[in-house]
Each structure stands twice: as C-alpha cells, then as structure tokens.
Design an enzyme around this catalytic site. Sequence first.
Site, PDB file in Angstrom:
ATOM      1  N   HIS A   1     -15.969  -4.588 -38.953  1.00  0.00           N
ATOM      2  CA  HIS A   1     -15.990  -3.228 -38.425  1.00  0.00           C
ATOM      3  C   HIS A   1     -17.321  -3.003 -37.741  1.00  0.00           C
ATOM      4  CE1 HIS A   1     -15.538   1.075 -38.100  1.00  0.00           C
ATOM      5  NE2 HIS A   1     -14.265   0.910 -38.421  1.00  0.00           N
TER       6      HIS A   1
ATOM      7  N   ASP B   1      -7.549  -1.415 -42.174  1.00  0.00           N
ATOM      8  CA  ASP B   1      -6.243  -1.993 -41.869  1.00  0.00           C
ATOM      9  C   ASP B   1      -5.827  -3.091 -42.835  1.00  0.00           C
ATOM     10  OD1 ASP B   1      -5.558  -0.430 -39.702  1.00  0.00           O
ATOM     11  OD2 ASP B   1      -6.686  -1.653 -38.290  1.00  0.00           O
TER      12      ASP B   1
HETATM   13  N1  ACO Z   1     -13.043 -12.435 -38.469  1.00  0.00           N
HETATM   14  C1  ACO Z   1     -13.951 -13.401 -38.216  1.00  0.00           C
HETATM   15  N2  ACO Z   1     -15.134 -13.169 -37.624  1.00  0.00           N
HETATM   16  C2  ACO Z   1     -15.396 -11.899 -37.265  1.00  0.00           C
HETATM   17  C3  ACO Z   1     -14.507 -10.848 -37.504  1.00  0.00           C
HETATM   18  C4  ACO Z   1     -13.286 -11.155 -38.127  1.00  0.00           C
HETATM   19  N3  ACO Z   1     -12.374 -10.221 -38.373  1.00  0.00           N
HETATM   20  N4  ACO Z   1     -15.029  -9.698 -37.031  1.00  0.00           N
HETATM   21  C5  ACO Z   1     -16.219 -10.014 -36.524  1.00  0.00           C
HETATM   22  N5  ACO Z   1     -16.442 -11.346 -36.659  1.00  0.00           N
HETATM   23  C6  ACO Z   1     -17.629 -12.094 -36.210  1.00  0.00           C
HETATM   24  C7  ACO Z   1     -17.507 -12.436 -34.733  1.00  0.00           C
HETATM   25  O1  ACO Z   1     -16.848 -13.662 -34.531  1.00  0.00           O
HETATM   26  C8  ACO Z   1     -18.934 -12.431 -34.300  1.00  0.00           C
HETATM   27  O2  ACO Z   1     -19.507 -13.646 -34.729  1.00  0.00           O
HETATM   28  P1  ACO Z   1     -20.676 -14.342 -33.857  1.00  0.00           P
HETATM   29  O3  ACO Z   1     -21.815 -13.368 -33.845  1.00  0.00           O
HETATM   30  O4  ACO Z   1     -20.952 -15.594 -34.610  1.00  0.00           O
HETATM   31  O5  ACO Z   1     -20.088 -14.553 -32.495  1.00  0.00           O
HETATM   32  C9  ACO Z   1     -19.572 -11.320 -35.119  1.00  0.00           C
HETATM   33  O6  ACO Z   1     -18.760 -11.208 -36.310  1.00  0.00           O
HETATM   34  C10 ACO Z   1     -19.563  -9.992 -34.413  1.00  0.00           C
HETATM   35  O7  ACO Z   1     -18.225  -9.735 -33.999  1.00  0.00           O
HETATM   36  P2  ACO Z   1     -17.862  -8.725 -32.852  1.00  0.00           P
HETATM   37  O8  ACO Z   1     -16.441  -8.927 -32.481  1.00  0.00           O
HETATM   38  O9  ACO Z   1     -18.895  -8.791 -31.784  1.00  0.00           O
HETATM   39  O10 ACO Z   1     -18.030  -7.348 -33.631  1.00  0.00           O
HETATM   40  P3  ACO Z   1     -17.553  -5.964 -33.107  1.00  0.00           P
HETATM   41  O11 ACO Z   1     -18.382  -4.947 -33.825  1.00  0.00           O
HETATM   42  O12 ACO Z   1     -17.539  -5.930 -31.632  1.00  0.00           O
HETATM   43  O13 ACO Z   1     -16.032  -5.932 -33.584  1.00  0.00           O
HETATM   44  C11 ACO Z   1     -14.023  -5.534 -34.638  1.00  0.00           C
HETATM   45  C12 ACO Z   1     -15.491  -5.129 -34.544  1.00  0.00           C
HETATM   46  C13 ACO Z   1     -13.384  -5.416 -33.244  1.00  0.00           C
HETATM   47  C14 ACO Z   1     -13.309  -4.586 -35.572  1.00  0.00           C
HETATM   48  C15 ACO Z   1     -13.926  -6.980 -35.141  1.00  0.00           C
HETATM   49  O14 ACO Z   1     -14.508  -7.077 -36.422  1.00  0.00           O
HETATM   50  C16 ACO Z   1     -12.500  -7.502 -35.145  1.00  0.00           C
HETATM   51  O15 ACO Z   1     -11.998  -7.943 -34.120  1.00  0.00           O
HETATM   52  N6  ACO Z   1     -11.835  -7.478 -36.352  1.00  0.00           N
HETATM   53  C17 ACO Z   1     -10.455  -7.926 -36.450  1.00  0.00           C
HETATM   54  C18 ACO Z   1      -9.496  -6.869 -35.919  1.00  0.00           C
HETATM   55  C19 ACO Z   1      -9.412  -5.688 -36.839  1.00  0.00           C
HETATM   56  O16 ACO Z   1      -9.246  -5.806 -38.033  1.00  0.00           O
HETATM   57  N7  ACO Z   1      -9.484  -4.503 -36.232  1.00  0.00           N
HETATM   58  C20 ACO Z   1      -9.362  -3.236 -36.954  1.00  0.00           C
HETATM   59  C21 ACO Z   1     -10.675  -2.541 -37.035  1.00  0.00           C
HETATM   60  S1  ACO Z   1     -10.566  -1.044 -37.940  1.00  0.00           S
HETATM   61  C22 ACO Z   1      -9.853   0.045 -36.830  1.00  0.00           C
HETATM   62  O17 ACO Z   1     -10.021  -0.066 -35.645  1.00  0.00           O
HETATM   63  C23 ACO Z   1      -9.032   1.068 -37.374  1.00  0.00           C
END
Ligand code: ACO
Length: 404
Positions: free
Chosen positions: A281, A335
């Site tokens: 998140h 979620d």
């Molecule tokens: N699984 C594995 N690695 C992850 C995850 C995940 N779910 N989320 C973040 N990371 C890692 C990324 O790979 C990245 O790693 P790196 O720095 O080595 O490249 C780092 O954490 C940062 O990730 P970002 O995607 O840049 O983080 P951001 O804050 O932009 O994304 C998000 C947040 C979109 C929610 C992300 O965690 C994600 O895609 N999660 C999965 C989808 C999800 O569950 N969405 C629901 C969110 S809650 C809602 O919207 C109601």
Amino acid sequence: MPRSCRDAVGQEQVGEIRHDRSGISFRPGLEGVPVTQSAICDIDGLQGRLAYRGYPIAELSAHSSFLETTYLLIWGDLPSPQQLRDFEAEVQMHRRVSFRVRDMMKCFPASGHPMDALQSSAASLGLFYSRRAIDDPKYVYNAVVRLIAKIPTMVAAFKLIRKGQDPIQPRDDLAYSANFLYMLTEREPDPLAARVLDRCLILHAEHSLNASTFSARVTASTLTDPYAVVASAVGTLAGPLHGGANEDVLAMLEEIGSPEHAGDYLDEAIASKRKVMGFGHREYRVKDPRAVILQGLAEELFARFGTDEMYDVAKALEQAAATRLGPKGIYPNVDFYSGLVYRKLGIPRDLFTPVFAISRVAGWLAHWREQLGANRIFRPSQIYTGPQNRTWIPSDERFSSTGA
Ligand code: ACO
C-alpha cells in the site's frame, strides 16, 4: 526522491528530475505530494491507524452503521437521532431506479464487467437529475441521497439482468445492507451476514486521496455534476492496482491451492517481480488496519456458516510474506481478506469491486463537497520529453525506399 522513474519511452531515469520552469521535482504517481487540504480522513501508515473525521475506524466499524458513517463523512459530524432517521428514510425512499435505467441496463452485454455496467449506469443518473445547482444545499443533499440509495440497486440489478432475470425491487422493511443482500441473493439475509456487510461498507467508505478519490476530486474541480464525479471515480476504482485487486486475490489463492504451496508461490512471484495481490500500500508500512478487522469478520462468518479452505492458504501466504515482503513494509491491504468475506456472504466474485464502490461513494461524495468548498481546478504540469521543431512532410515522402 522518487523510488524509480521512467521517461516517456520507458527508459529508466536516475536522480531527481526537475521541471525546467518551476524547478519542482517530478514525483511519479505524485507520491508524497500534497495536492489538497482535507479534514475527512487521517492515515498513520507507520502505526497502522485510520480515522474518519477523527473517529478511529475500529470504533466506527464496531458501533456505527454504514449510513451513520456516510453522514459523518459527508457532513463532518455524527448525526443526531432525528437527522439519522431522516437520512435513513430519504435513502430508503430513493432506492428504486427508473425503469429507463433498468431498460438501458438490459441492453448491456451480459458478459460485460459489472464495474463497467456500474460506471455507465451511475453516469446515466446525470441525465435524469441533470440540474447542476451545486451551490444549492438542497440539490447537494438530494444528490447524496440518490447516489447512496441507487448505486446498490444498480449493482444488484445488473447481477440479475445479465442472467436474463428482472431485477428485484428493494424491500422497505429491510435496512440498507440487508436490503442489498436481499436484492442480490434473492433471499432475506441472516442478520449476522447483513451486519458483517454493513461493517465492510464502513471499512471501505473512505481512505483519503487514493486514485479513485483523486479522480473524483479532479472531476469535481471542473464543477460538473456529482453523477459524473462518481462515474469517473468508479472507472478509476476498477483497475487491478486499486479496487480490482480483491477479485485477483481469490484467483491467486486458488492458484496456490494449499497452504504448503504458499512459500514457493511467493518466492516465484518475488523472483519474477510479480506483484502479490492484496499486499502493499502506498500509505501503510504495516498491516492495513482494515485488513485486521476484515480478517476478524471473516472468522466470525466462518464460525457461523462454515470455513473456506482458501482462508488457510491466505494465512499461510501472510505468514510466508512476513519475512519476505515485511522488511520492505509490504503487508496485507484491505483487499486481502475482503474477497473471502464477500464470498461467504454469497457475493459473486466480479461484484466484489462494485460492492467496494457502493461503500466508497460515501468518501467520494465527502471529497466532492469538500472540493467545492475551496475549489481550484486541478491542472498539474508535465515535463515534456518528446521531439522538438519537426517539419511536416507529405505522406508519400515520409518513408525512404529502405522502409526505415
Ligand atoms: N507484491 C510484491 N512486491 C510488491 C508489492 C506486492 N504486492 N507491492 C509493492 N511491491 C514492491 C515493488 O515490487 C517495489 O519493489 P522494488 O522497489 O524492489 O522495485 C516496491 O515494493 C514498491 O512498489 P510500488 O509498486 O512502487 O509501490 P506503490 O506504492 O506504487 O504501489 C500498490 C502500491 C499499487 C498498492 C502496490 O503495492 C501493488 O501493486 N499491490 C498489489 C495490488 C493491490 O493489492 N492493490 C490494492 C491496493 S489497496 C486499494 O487500492 C484499495
């Protein structure tokens, strides 16, 4: 400093990129950039705290109702008993949707995603109530009532319409969440199921400036009508990185299949840089407080109506992720457990995100009102990375004989 950044053609950019005129640094995804002031919702992502209008989410989900919480979010204070009765009565009175909307929905393809159906039907309300008197408190109140009342009816209607059935009319003797479950499942729900759904709606009602709420505020800032505001937010919520993740979580748990496979699945996902759905998140570096409460709700339902074997897979995945993703501040988000709860309530998988939308309408409308209170149209800038000073040439002279 941005975590990572790609330019317009997808090349990795290193170091800070600044706007040449303003000198402001580029933050992909606006991470950490304040773009508004808001008195609606407060998140402490390090401590795992969430409060609506100053009330902790755990207290609201334990003691409030979705409609009371909606009132709180939109008008800033908890209602008096009379205000709440009036609001509940108004919402109850406006639950029905015009036969024209229902007929329009009958023309939607049955295979279409319910979020797309919801976005279209929410937008269509603007055709029926199109007077943009957004500075008239009566218009604002009525628009709030209509949207809160009609969105669940439209979600339930599409579920039946796509099966070739006529939608069920709302039942006036049932409270908000019980009525929604009734319209959806065609059965009067168990009181525990109705209360659990109501608590889920409270938990999902608001979460500061997430993507869909930002979308709502951007649309609101143009002074368009609230139906367009909600329709734009529904479209944004539909994406798998936002509200759409709750559907993908169940698919992922089923793919893992059993608790013993959770660790291998996780290792493989991390190695191939695949996101584990329901984890991570932008705001939280600990387990999302809503996930904590939703897990408790799932357990209440399982104790009463029988367990779901995917719950054991979910717990094993969470445990395995604690050591692999936890050090990066990646934990279950809202979620992760909501799909298991919704499935136990008899809600079909592709309606999980529409149910999220039913609830989040409250937050979107709170932000709509707040935006109008101190409006300035959103118009950020960009850093141009395309070509300069090109000269137009006739089409038959554009490609050389080598085809380059
Ligand atoms: N699984 C594995 N690695 C992850 C995850 C995940 N779910 N989320 C973040 N990371 C890692 C990324 O790979 C990245 O790693 P790196 O720095 O080595 O490249 C780092 O954490 C940062 O990730 P970002 O995607 O840049 O983080 P951001 O804050 O932009 O994304 C998000 C947040 C979109 C929610 C992300 O965690 C994600 O895609 N999660 C999965 C989808 C999800 O569950 N969405 C629901 C969110 S809650 C809602 O919207 C109601």
